[in-house]
Structures are given as structure tokens and as C-alpha cells.
Design a protein around this motif. Sequence first.
Motif, PDB file in Angstrom:
ATOM      1  N   PRO A  39       0.835  -1.199   0.000  1.00 16.38           N
ATOM      2  CA  PRO A  39       0.000   0.000   0.000  1.00 16.38           C
ATOM      3  C   PRO A  39       0.868   1.246   0.000  1.00 16.38           C
ATOM      4  O   PRO A  39       1.999   1.216   0.491  1.00 16.38           O
ATOM      5  CB  PRO A  39      -0.775  -0.102   1.327  1.00 16.38           C
ATOM      6  CG  PRO A  39      -0.036  -1.085   2.165  1.00 16.38           C
ATOM      7  CD  PRO A  39       0.844  -1.905   1.285  1.00 16.38           C
ATOM      8  N   GLU A  40       0.358   2.334  -0.555  1.00 20.76           N
ATOM      9  CA  GLU A  40       1.067   3.619  -0.418  1.00 20.76           C
ATOM     10  C   GLU A  40       0.843   4.140   0.985  1.00 20.76           C
ATOM     11  O   GLU A  40      -0.223   3.898   1.571  1.00 20.76           O
ATOM     12  CB  GLU A  40       0.509   4.626  -1.420  1.00 20.76           C
ATOM     13  CG  GLU A  40       1.045   4.388  -2.796  1.00 20.76           C
ATOM     14  CD  GLU A  40       1.521   5.683  -3.449  1.00 20.76           C
ATOM     15  OE1 GLU A  40       2.114   6.541  -2.763  1.00 20.76           O
ATOM     16  OE2 GLU A  40       1.259   5.815  -4.646  1.00 20.76           O
ATOM     17  N   PHE A  41       1.809   4.875   1.509  1.00 19.24           N
ATOM     18  CA  PHE A  41       1.684   5.334   2.896  1.00 19.24           C
ATOM     19  C   PHE A  41       2.018   6.817   3.014  1.00 19.24           C
ATOM     20  O   PHE A  41       2.996   7.284   2.436  1.00 19.24           O
ATOM     21  CB  PHE A  41       2.631   4.526   3.801  1.00 19.24           C
ATOM     22  CG  PHE A  41       2.716   5.094   5.192  1.00 19.24           C
ATOM     23  CD1 PHE A  41       1.639   4.961   6.072  1.00 19.24           C
ATOM     24  CD2 PHE A  41       3.850   5.780   5.616  1.00 19.24           C
ATOM     25  CE1 PHE A  41       1.694   5.504   7.345  1.00 19.24           C
ATOM     26  CE2 PHE A  41       3.913   6.328   6.892  1.00 19.24           C
ATOM     27  CZ  PHE A  41       2.834   6.191   7.755  1.00 19.24           C
ATOM     28  N   TYR A  42       1.202   7.546   3.778  1.00 21.32           N
ATOM     29  CA  TYR A  42       1.484   8.946   4.109  1.00 21.32           C
ATOM     30  C   TYR A  42       1.378   9.121   5.613  1.00 21.32           C
ATOM     31  O   TYR A  42       0.367   8.738   6.216  1.00 21.32           O
ATOM     32  CB  TYR A  42       0.470   9.891   3.448  1.00 21.32           C
ATOM     33  CG  TYR A  42       0.564   9.917   1.944  1.00 21.32           C
ATOM     34  CD1 TYR A  42       1.354  10.863   1.296  1.00 21.32           C
ATOM     35  CD2 TYR A  42      -0.136   8.991   1.174  1.00 21.32           C
ATOM     36  CE1 TYR A  42       1.438  10.886  -0.091  1.00 21.32           C
ATOM     37  CE2 TYR A  42      -0.056   9.003  -0.198  1.00 21.32           C
ATOM     38  CZ  TYR A  42       0.737   9.949  -0.834  1.00 21.32           C
ATOM     39  OH  TYR A  42       0.822   9.964  -2.207  1.00 21.32           O
ATOM     40  N   ASN A  43       2.426   9.680   6.197  1.00 22.59           N
ATOM     41  CA  ASN A  43       2.391   9.967   7.632  1.00 22.59           C
ATOM     42  C   ASN A  43       1.731  11.324   7.846  1.00 22.59           C
ATOM     43  O   ASN A  43       2.380  12.367   7.761  1.00 22.59           O
ATOM     44  CB  ASN A  43       3.826   9.961   8.188  1.00 22.59           C
ATOM     45  CG  ASN A  43       3.828  10.120   9.705  1.00 22.59           C
ATOM     46  OD1 ASN A  43       2.883  10.668  10.291  1.00 22.59           O
ATOM     47  ND2 ASN A  43       4.883   9.645  10.337  1.00 22.59           N
ATOM     48  N   ILE A  44       0.418  11.300   8.028  1.00 24.16           N
ATOM     49  CA  ILE A  44      -0.284  12.559   8.284  1.00 24.16           C
ATOM     50  C   ILE A  44      -1.185  12.402   9.504  1.00 24.16           C
ATOM     51  O   ILE A  44      -1.519  11.292   9.917  1.00 24.16           O
ATOM     52  CB  ILE A  44      -1.145  13.035   7.077  1.00 24.16           C
ATOM     53  CG1 ILE A  44      -2.358  12.125   6.859  1.00 24.16           C
ATOM     54  CG2 ILE A  44      -0.325  13.178   5.818  1.00 24.16           C
ATOM     55  CD1 ILE A  44      -3.452  12.791   6.046  1.00 24.16           C
ATOM     56  N   ASP A  45      -1.567  13.544  10.041  1.00 25.47           N
ATOM     57  CA  ASP A  45      -2.462  13.577  11.190  1.00 25.47           C
ATOM     58  C   ASP A  45      -3.859  13.900  10.664  1.00 25.47           C
ATOM     59  O   ASP A  45      -4.028  14.868   9.908  1.00 25.47           O
ATOM     60  CB  ASP A  45      -1.978  14.663  12.164  1.00 25.47           C
ATOM     61  CG  ASP A  45      -2.691  14.566  13.502  1.00 25.47           C
ATOM     62  OD1 ASP A  45      -3.942  14.540  13.515  1.00 25.47           O
ATOM     63  OD2 ASP A  45      -1.984  14.522  14.530  1.00 25.47           O
ATOM     64  N   ILE A  46      -4.847  13.102  11.080  1.00 22.29           N
ATOM     65  CA  ILE A  46      -6.200  13.306  10.522  1.00 22.29           C
ATOM     66  C   ILE A  46      -6.822  14.624  10.976  1.00 22.29           C
ATOM     67  O   ILE A  46      -7.862  15.014  10.477  1.00 22.29           O
ATOM     68  CB  ILE A  46      -7.156  12.133  10.844  1.00 22.29           C
ATOM     69  CG1 ILE A  46      -7.346  11.961  12.356  1.00 22.29           C
ATOM     70  CG2 ILE A  46      -6.672  10.845  10.205  1.00 22.29           C
ATOM     71  CD1 ILE A  46      -8.568  11.121  12.710  1.00 22.29           C
ATOM     72  N   ARG A  47      -6.175  15.300  11.936  1.00 25.13           N
ATOM     73  CA  ARG A  47      -6.720  16.592  12.374  1.00 25.13           C
ATOM     74  C   ARG A  47      -6.270  17.740  11.475  1.00 25.13           C
ATOM     75  O   ARG A  47      -6.465  18.899  11.814  1.00 25.13           O
ATOM     76  CB  ARG A  47      -6.325  16.842  13.832  1.00 25.13           C
ATOM     77  CG  ARG A  47      -6.996  15.863  14.787  1.00 25.13           C
ATOM     78  CD  ARG A  47      -6.352  15.839  16.143  1.00 25.13           C
ATOM     79  NE  ARG A  47      -5.005  15.286  16.078  1.00 25.13           N
ATOM     80  CZ  ARG A  47      -4.235  15.059  17.126  1.00 25.13           C
ATOM     81  NH1 ARG A  47      -4.684  15.332  18.339  1.00 25.13           N
ATOM     82  NH2 ARG A  47      -3.027  14.551  16.976  1.00 25.13           N
ATOM     83  N   LYS A  48      -5.616  17.413  10.349  1.00 28.14           N
ATOM     84  CA  LYS A  48      -5.177  18.463   9.421  1.00 28.14           C
ATOM     85  C   LYS A  48      -5.854  18.249   8.074  1.00 28.14           C
ATOM     86  O   LYS A  48      -5.410  17.407   7.270  1.00 28.14           O
ATOM     87  CB  LYS A  48      -3.664  18.427   9.260  1.00 28.14           C
ATOM     88  CG  LYS A  48      -2.946  18.915  10.498  1.00 28.14           C
ATOM     89  CD  LYS A  48      -1.524  19.278  10.155  1.00 28.14           C
ATOM     90  CE  LYS A  48      -0.821  19.790  11.403  1.00 28.14           C
ATOM     91  NZ  LYS A  48       0.591  19.450  11.421  1.00 28.14           N
ATOM     92  N   GLU A  49      -6.874  19.044   7.815  1.00 25.82           N
ATOM     93  CA  GLU A  49      -7.633  18.875   6.565  1.00 25.82           C
ATOM     94  C   GLU A  49      -6.746  19.098   5.347  1.00 25.82           C
ATOM     95  O   GLU A  49      -6.867  18.400   4.334  1.00 25.82           O
ATOM     96  CB  GLU A  49      -8.813  19.865   6.556  1.00 25.82           C
ATOM     97  CG  GLU A  49      -9.682  19.696   5.340  1.00 25.82           C
ATOM     98  CD  GLU A  49     -10.919  20.594   5.371  1.00 25.82           C
ATOM     99  OE1 GLU A  49     -11.346  21.013   6.462  1.00 25.82           O
ATOM    100  OE2 GLU A  49     -11.439  20.890   4.282  1.00 25.82           O
TER     101      GLU A  49
END
Length: 366
Positions: free
Chosen positions: A55-65
Motif C-alpha cells: 500500500p502507499e503510505f502517508y504519515n499525516i495527522d487526521i486533524r489536518k484537513e
Amino acid sequence: MTVGSVLVTGGCGYIGSFTALALLEADYNVVIVDNLQNSSKDTIDRIELICGKRPEFYNIDIRKEEDFDKVFDAHPDIDSVIHFAALKAVGESGEIPLEYYRTNVYGTICLLSSATKHNVSNIVFSSSATVYGDATRFENMIPIPEICPIGPTNPYGRTKATVESLITDHVEAQRNNLKKEGKSGDHWNAALLRYFNPAGSHPSGVMGEDPQGVPYNLLPLLAQVAVGKREKLLVFGDDYASKDGTAIRDYIHILDLAKGHLVALNYLRDHHPGVKAWNLGTGKGSTVFEMIKAFSDAVGKELPYQVVGRRAGDVLDLTANPTKANTELKWKAERTLYDACEDLWRWTKNNPQGYRQSPPQELLDK
Ligand code: NAD
Ligand code: WQD
């Protein structure tokens, strides 16, 4: 040949990683977003090890639209999202409720807002049996059907109930707004999946639950007793109105649960039902003593325990009535409690450091 592209939030966590695997095995493209606060990126390697796809992966926080915007911009083929990312510890939710609402509720608002801008309109949401609270307060609601009134008894459960309402309101509004414009809003759909107690690991021994902190669920704690990390299990109460006095839960194998997400997503894409809630459970309840016996049998030795008082907030019985998912989704839990215990033990004994070690060579050779 892929059948579609799906964003999986929290896809490095326990249920998300198994669902990502099930999606890849069913020829979906999978894009994972996770900030790794309760998981590890090594999960991605294990997924690839099992199915040969990454899978492709992005390290992001879901609290940042705005971070969601970047991911959707990079993947215009995504039309669906399975939303796992959340904080999930019941006890902790009573200590830091604002963090629970910020992640679970505000994070979902960021997701829905960004998804809407990018025409991502199928949403599968990780709800929980905990939204029902104590269903024994009603007559004839055990096993629990989806029509049982919800009544969560802790902040975590209330964030889940709130997000169920949030998604329902948003999907209905999108459908209505599009219809007013003379367009079909039918492509807006949501599945609210109320899971009971997930259990077990991948039968290969290569993938399993690997939380970053101290576990609080029954089976991971029993696994720690089995490997000597914990002296004994504390049994929270033997004075419940059950056959042996301990509380009853519906333990569902993680592979069956992951499959439930796949079939729910396919159902949304094929049938355009609007918003639907489905229980994902086996329909069979087991007591704490039965679980200790089942896991002890898998390990091959008796595991020590001590009965202590009830845990605050626990209820007597959370057993699913899964008939609606059985008939509408044509999904049924196929694996037993014993499969879950054996698979959990294989994972535990082969990966004492979880994902922070390479998987044993003998597992890879199989
Ligand atoms: P998990 O903690 O293993 O997975 C959740 C993932 O979300 C983790 O990888 C974590 O790093 C990520 N995450 C948390 N906050 C984030 C943020 N702000 N931004 C990006 N990523 C974030 O939990 P799980 O057991 O796999 O549960 C998945 C979902 O299922 C959750 O929504 C949980 O509430 C729900 N659920 C779990 C259970 C259970 O017993 N495990 C039962 C019912 C429902
Ligand atoms: C199972 C049984 C305990 C630990 C929780 C959340 C629920 C959902 C699943 C997310 C209970 C007993 C446990 C121990 C024990 N998660 N127990 N000694 O409480 O049914 O559900 O996880 O949505 O929302 O509340 O799961 O595994 O903690 O407990 O006797 O050390 O085992 O009392 O009867 P629970 P659990």
C-alpha cells in the motif's frame, strides 16, 4: 487490473492493517494515512510480505484537513474511504475527553470536508458495539440487533455515536443537495460498522496486534501472561449473571472482521443504499473464564489468574445479533474462537517484540 482505490485512515493499526491486506488481496489499490501514534510503519512491510503488494503510505495527522487535501490531490482515483484512525482506550477517554473528541470527531470532520471537495463519497466507518452501552437494560435485546437504542456509557463511546450522527447527517445532506440541483446523489453512501471484540492474528504468524503502549484488552493481556511479561490475569468480577459469573463478549476473528469491511465497501459501491449500520460479530458470546480456558489450550499450559472486583463501566453481555450483516452483506464470521487463540499464540511466540523485529525465517519460508 484494480477494482478501485481506497483511502484507509489508521491503516497501520490493528484492524486497519488487516483490512488493507484484505483490500489488496481483492485487487483494490490502497493508500494508507496514519500518524503512527499507536502503530508502526513496519506493518506495511508485513502486508507486502503476505500478499506481495504494497500500500502507499502517508504519515499525516487526521486533524489536518490540508494534509488530506494533498493526499486526495495526489490520488484522484480514490472514491472511497475506510476510516479507522481514532483513539480507542475507554478508560483514557474519561481522563482526556477533549483529545478523544479532537481526534475522533474533529478528525472525522477534516476527513469528510476534504473527501467532499475531492468527490470521495463512499465511507466505511469503524464504529463499535460500545455505542449500545448496556443492552441488558432492555428486554430481549441480547443478542444485540442494530435496532437496539444506542446509549454509550463513556466518552470514547460517545465520540463513536457522535461520528455516526455526523456521517449520517453529512451523507443525507449531500444526497439532498445534489437532488435539489437535479443530479443523482446516490453515489453518497456510508457503512457504520459496529464491531464487537476483535481477536486473533494472521494464521501465518507474520501479522498481529502490536499496540505501542500497555494493552488493556483481555486477549493481549492473556498473551503477556503466557510469555511471562505479566504474572497473572486479573479477572474483573465473577459475580455477573452468567453461567460462570464472568462477563460475556462476542470475540470475532480479525480476518473475519477485515472481510466485513471489504464486503461492506462492495455493498456501498454496488447498491448505493445511503447510510446503513451493521453489527460485525459472531453471534456467540463467551465468558472470561471460557476465554482463559481457550487461550490456555492454545498455549498448552494453564495460565494463572486472580478474580478481583468488577471494572468500572463493564457490562454483563455484549453479544451481537449479526443477522442483518449475514443477510444483506452475505457475510458471516467463519473462524472460531479457537482459531483466534491459536493464531494469536503463533503471532505472540514468534514476534515477542511485535513489529520491532524481523519475522522469523521459518515463517517466511512457508
Ligand atoms: P489501533 O490503535 O491499532 O489503530 C488506530 C490507528 O489510528 C493507529 O495506527 C494510530 O496510529 C492511528 N491514529 C490515531 N490517531 C491518529 C491521528 N490523529 N492521525 C492519524 N492517525 C491516527 O486501533 P484498532 O484496534 O485497529 O481500531 C481501529 C478502529 O476501530 C478505531 O476507530 C477503534 O475505535 C475502532 N474499534 C476498535 C475496537 C477494538 O477492540 N480494537 C473495537 C471496536 C471499534
Ligand atoms: C473483555 C472482557 C472484561 C481485561 C473494549 C471496549 C470496546 C471495544 C472492545 C473499541 C470484559 C474482561 C479484561 C482484564 C478481564 N473497543 N477483562 N481482565 O471491555 O469488552 O471492550 O474493547 O471500540 O469499546 O470497551 O474488552 O478486552 O477490555 O474486556 O477480566 O485484564 O474481559 O471485564 O468482560 P471490552 P476487553
